[in-house]
Design a protein around this motif. Structure first.
Motif, PDB file in Angstrom:
ATOM      1  N   PHE A 248       2.080  11.564 -13.205  1.00 46.99           N
ATOM      2  CA  PHE A 248       1.068  12.188 -12.041  1.00 46.99           C
ATOM      3  C   PHE A 248       0.102  11.496 -11.825  1.00 46.99           C
ATOM      4  CE2 PHE A 248      -2.285  14.967 -10.787  1.00 46.99           C
ATOM      5  CZ  PHE A 248      -2.076  15.420  -9.743  1.00 46.99           C
ATOM      6  N   ASN A 249      -0.809  10.873 -13.068  1.00 53.32           N
ATOM      7  CA  ASN A 249      -2.145  10.146 -12.500  1.00 53.32           C
ATOM      8  C   ASN A 249      -1.417   8.743 -11.870  1.00 53.32           C
ATOM      9  OD1 ASN A 249      -3.785  11.751 -13.677  1.00 53.32           O
ATOM     10  ND2 ASN A 249      -3.524  11.123 -15.743  1.00 53.32           N
ATOM     11  N   MET A 250      -0.319   8.435 -12.281  1.00 52.86           N
ATOM     12  CA  MET A 250       0.009   6.788 -11.765  1.00 52.86           C
ATOM     13  C   MET A 250       0.520   7.158 -10.363  1.00 52.86           C
ATOM     14  SD  MET A 250       2.689   5.870 -15.075  1.00 52.86           S
ATOM     15  CE  MET A 250       3.118   4.261 -14.497  1.00 52.86           C
ATOM     16  N   VAL A 251       1.111   8.326  -9.909  1.00 47.80           N
ATOM     17  CA  VAL A 251       1.455   8.414  -8.410  1.00 47.80           C
ATOM     18  C   VAL A 251       0.350   8.689  -7.618  1.00 47.80           C
ATOM     19  CG1 VAL A 251       2.623  10.141  -7.046  1.00 47.80           C
ATOM     20  CG2 VAL A 251       3.737   9.519  -8.996  1.00 47.80           C
ATOM     21  N   ALA A 252      -0.886   9.438  -8.222  1.00 44.37           N
ATOM     22  CA  ALA A 252      -2.217   9.732  -7.535  1.00 44.37           C
ATOM     23  C   ALA A 252      -3.004   8.489  -7.436  1.00 44.37           C
ATOM     24  CB  ALA A 252      -3.018  10.953  -8.364  1.00 44.37           C
ATOM     25  N   SER A 253      -2.987   7.665  -8.282  1.00 47.77           N
ATOM     26  CA  SER A 253      -3.589   6.519  -8.139  1.00 47.77           C
ATOM     27  C   SER A 253      -3.042   5.578  -7.100  1.00 47.77           C
ATOM     28  CB  SER A 253      -3.535   5.765  -9.606  1.00 47.77           C
ATOM     29  OG  SER A 253      -4.156   4.491  -9.657  1.00 47.77           O
ATOM     30  N   ASP A 254      -1.793   5.331  -7.100  1.00 49.57           N
ATOM     31  CA  ASP A 254      -1.259   4.530  -5.944  1.00 49.57           C
ATOM     32  C   ASP A 254      -1.500   5.152  -4.862  1.00 49.57           C
ATOM     33  OD1 ASP A 254      -0.442   2.684  -7.831  1.00 49.57           O
ATOM     34  OD2 ASP A 254       1.867   3.261  -7.965  1.00 49.57           O
ATOM     35  N   ILE A 255      -1.314   6.403  -4.594  1.00 50.21           N
ATOM     36  CA  ILE A 255      -1.325   7.227  -3.243  1.00 50.21           C
ATOM     37  C   ILE A 255      -2.651   7.183  -2.610  1.00 50.21           C
ATOM     38  CG2 ILE A 255      -1.353   9.301  -2.066  1.00 50.21           C
ATOM     39  CD1 ILE A 255       1.015  10.223  -3.569  1.00 50.21           C
ATOM     40  N   LEU A 256      -3.772   7.239  -3.514  1.00 45.36           N
ATOM     41  CA  LEU A 256      -5.159   7.220  -3.151  1.00 45.36           C
ATOM     42  C   LEU A 256      -5.644   5.660  -3.326  1.00 45.36           C
ATOM     43  CD1 LEU A 256      -6.395  10.104  -5.046  1.00 45.36           C
ATOM     44  CD2 LEU A 256      -5.869  10.123  -2.634  1.00 45.36           C
ATOM     45  N   LYS A 257      -4.965   4.737  -3.535  1.00 46.25           N
ATOM     46  CA  LYS A 257      -5.222   3.072  -3.637  1.00 46.25           C
ATOM     47  C   LYS A 257      -6.251   3.050  -4.379  1.00 46.25           C
ATOM     48  CE  LYS A 257      -3.537   2.347   0.900  1.00 46.25           C
ATOM     49  NZ  LYS A 257      -3.789   2.114   2.141  1.00 46.25           N
ATOM     50  N   MET A 258      -6.470   3.908  -5.608  1.00 48.61           N
ATOM     51  CA  MET A 258      -7.635   3.837  -6.632  1.00 48.61           C
ATOM     52  C   MET A 258      -7.552   2.637  -7.536  1.00 48.61           C
ATOM     53  SD  MET A 258      -7.841   7.905  -7.981  1.00 48.61           S
ATOM     54  CE  MET A 258      -9.340   7.576  -8.588  1.00 48.61           C
ATOM     55  N   VAL A 259      -6.382   2.035  -7.864  1.00 47.52           N
ATOM     56  CA  VAL A 259      -6.349   0.881  -8.695  1.00 47.52           C
ATOM     57  C   VAL A 259      -5.316   0.071  -7.910  1.00 47.52           C
ATOM     58  CG1 VAL A 259      -6.094  -0.232 -10.956  1.00 47.52           C
ATOM     59  CG2 VAL A 259      -6.582   2.269 -10.592  1.00 47.52           C
ATOM     60  N   LYS A 260      -5.653  -1.254  -7.905  1.00 43.84           N
ATOM     61  CA  LYS A 260      -4.731  -2.138  -7.033  1.00 43.84           C
ATOM     62  C   LYS A 260      -4.888  -3.671  -7.915  1.00 43.84           C
ATOM     63  CE  LYS A 260      -7.526  -1.607  -3.744  1.00 43.84           C
ATOM     64  NZ  LYS A 260      -8.168  -1.415  -2.341  1.00 43.84           N
ATOM     65  N   MET A 261      -3.672  -4.239  -7.328  1.00 41.37           N
ATOM     66  CA  MET A 261      -3.392  -5.764  -7.785  1.00 41.37           C
ATOM     67  C   MET A 261      -3.770  -6.485  -6.575  1.00 41.37           C
ATOM     68  SD  MET A 261      -2.926  -5.616 -11.038  1.00 41.37           S
ATOM     69  CE  MET A 261      -2.568  -7.681 -10.982  1.00 41.37           C
ATOM     70  N   ILE A 262      -4.564  -7.322  -6.430  1.00 43.72           N
ATOM     71  CA  ILE A 262      -4.997  -8.300  -5.406  1.00 43.72           C
ATOM     72  C   ILE A 262      -4.884  -9.767  -5.746  1.00 43.72           C
ATOM     73  CG2 ILE A 262      -7.030  -9.178  -3.812  1.00 43.72           C
ATOM     74  CD1 ILE A 262      -8.353  -6.391  -4.027  1.00 43.72           C
ATOM     75  N   HIS A 263      -3.997 -10.291  -4.757  1.00 47.40           N
ATOM     76  CA  HIS A 263      -3.833 -11.891  -4.802  1.00 47.40           C
ATOM     77  C   HIS A 263      -4.083 -12.623  -3.760  1.00 47.40           C
ATOM     78  CE1 HIS A 263      -0.010 -14.773  -5.225  1.00 47.40           C
ATOM     79  NE2 HIS A 263      -1.182 -15.415  -5.529  1.00 47.40           N
ATOM     80  N   LEU A 264      -5.009 -13.842  -4.035  1.00 43.31           N
ATOM     81  CA  LEU A 264      -5.763 -14.279  -2.742  1.00 43.31           C
ATOM     82  C   LEU A 264      -5.382 -15.794  -2.987  1.00 43.31           C
ATOM     83  CD1 LEU A 264      -9.286 -13.041  -3.262  1.00 43.31           C
ATOM     84  CD2 LEU A 264      -7.399 -12.235  -1.685  1.00 43.31           C
ATOM     85  N   SER A 265      -5.348 -16.525  -1.757  1.00 49.00           N
ATOM     86  CA  SER A 265      -5.242 -17.640  -1.569  1.00 49.00           C
ATOM     87  C   SER A 265      -6.600 -18.398  -1.278  1.00 49.00           C
ATOM     88  CB  SER A 265      -4.170 -18.346  -0.634  1.00 49.00           C
ATOM     89  OG  SER A 265      -4.128 -19.740  -0.300  1.00 49.00           O
ATOM     90  N   LEU A 266      -7.155 -19.401  -1.936  1.00 49.28           N
ATOM     91  CA  LEU A 266      -8.548 -19.743  -1.883  1.00 49.28           C
ATOM     92  C   LEU A 266      -8.694 -21.237  -1.555  1.00 49.28           C
ATOM     93  CD1 LEU A 266      -9.860 -17.953  -5.157  1.00 49.28           C
ATOM     94  CD2 LEU A 266     -10.190 -17.400  -2.911  1.00 49.28           C
TER      95      LEU A 266
END
Length: 266
Positions: A248-266
């Motif tokens: 439940f916590n995993m689903v809620a986190s993803d729906i609310l975008k509470m934690v994310k992975m960010i990949h940048l090209s610099l």
């Protein structure tokens, strides 16, 4: 060896990798983490009161980093990996592909602690401030023509937006860098301060950095920076066998975008 408040948090992801390896290898299996279990200080091992969710969160971060590293090396066989805040990370031992070079950067006392436990097998360890230009220049000088992927696992939370963006701008100016890191949004930061840090036993560790929208961060860094991906933290994580509350916590986190992975090209 005594470690500071922030450095002491390096045991949190290790405990998560050990837990997953023993109970949920479909998410992550880390043989090196299992080897290190007996070396964890008793005060850490015996007083760990984490719930399944926080343990799985740590293992998920490692699984996500493995995925990004594998994809990067598939596209760049002569690529270079740099782990900022390397701590006791055992990513190198889980790798599927061998990069041109692999570096680990951390504070002096953490590097010394790591060497005592893990040695330097296959990794070039650099002692120093992760936010300084010293390691950037050292890596670039040794690999002038290589694409470089920097990974930051659970690191940026403890620093200000200004400090993180300053580092990203330095990498942008140096060129040929990509970076992948985990981040929370503003709501996730509030939850982290309220509950997560207490549960992992580090209520005294301050957290500051968050990202609501990756594109806004890109604009702050400057022209030429690109957002390669911004993904929900648990998007690729196998949830079979986990407790209902954890799912439940995993689903809620993803729906609310509470934690994310960010990949940048610099």
């Amino acid at each position: 060896m005594e470690l500071g408040t922030v450095e002491d948090t390096l045991f949190v992801p290790l405990l998560g990798r050990i837990y997953a390896s023993k109970n949920h290898s479909n998410i992550l299996f880390d043989a090196k983490a299992l080897e290190l279990e007996r070396k964890i200080p008793e005060r850490i091992r015996d007083n760990d009161r984490q719930k399944q969710y926080t343990l799985i969160a740590s293992a998920s971060r490692s699984a996500n980093m493995d995925r990004y590293i594998d994809a990067f090396l598939s596209e760049n066989p002569e690529g270079v990996i740099v782990e900022l805040g390397v701590g006791l990370e055992s990513t190198f031992y889980r790798k599927k592909k061998t990069p041109k070079a692999w570096y680990g950067v951390d504070l002096d006392n953490v590097i010394t602690y790591r060497k005592n436990l893990l040695g330097e097998e296959g990794i070039k360890l650099i002692s120093g401030d992760a936010f300084s230009e010293a390691w950037i220049k050292a890596v670039k000088n040794e690999n002038p023509a290589s694409k470089i992927l920097v990974t930051c696992s659970g690191l940026f939370y403890y620093f200000s937006n200004e400090k993180v963006c300053s580092l990203l701008k330095k990498l942008h100016e140096a060129g040929d860098f990509q970076i992948v890191f985990d981040a929370v949004n503003k709501s996730g930061m509030k939850m982290m301060k309220k509950a997560y840090m207490k549960q992992v036993g580090h209520a005294d560790a301050e957290v500051f950095f968050y990202v609501d929208k990756g594109n806004s961060l890109v604009k702050e860094i400057g022209n030429g920076c690109a957002l390669l991906s911004e993904e929900p933290f648990y998007k690729h994580i196998d949830r079979r066998g986990l407790k209902a509350g954890t799912k439940f916590n995993m689903v809620a986190s993803d729906i609310l975008k509470m934690v994310k992975m960010i990949h940048l090209s610099l």
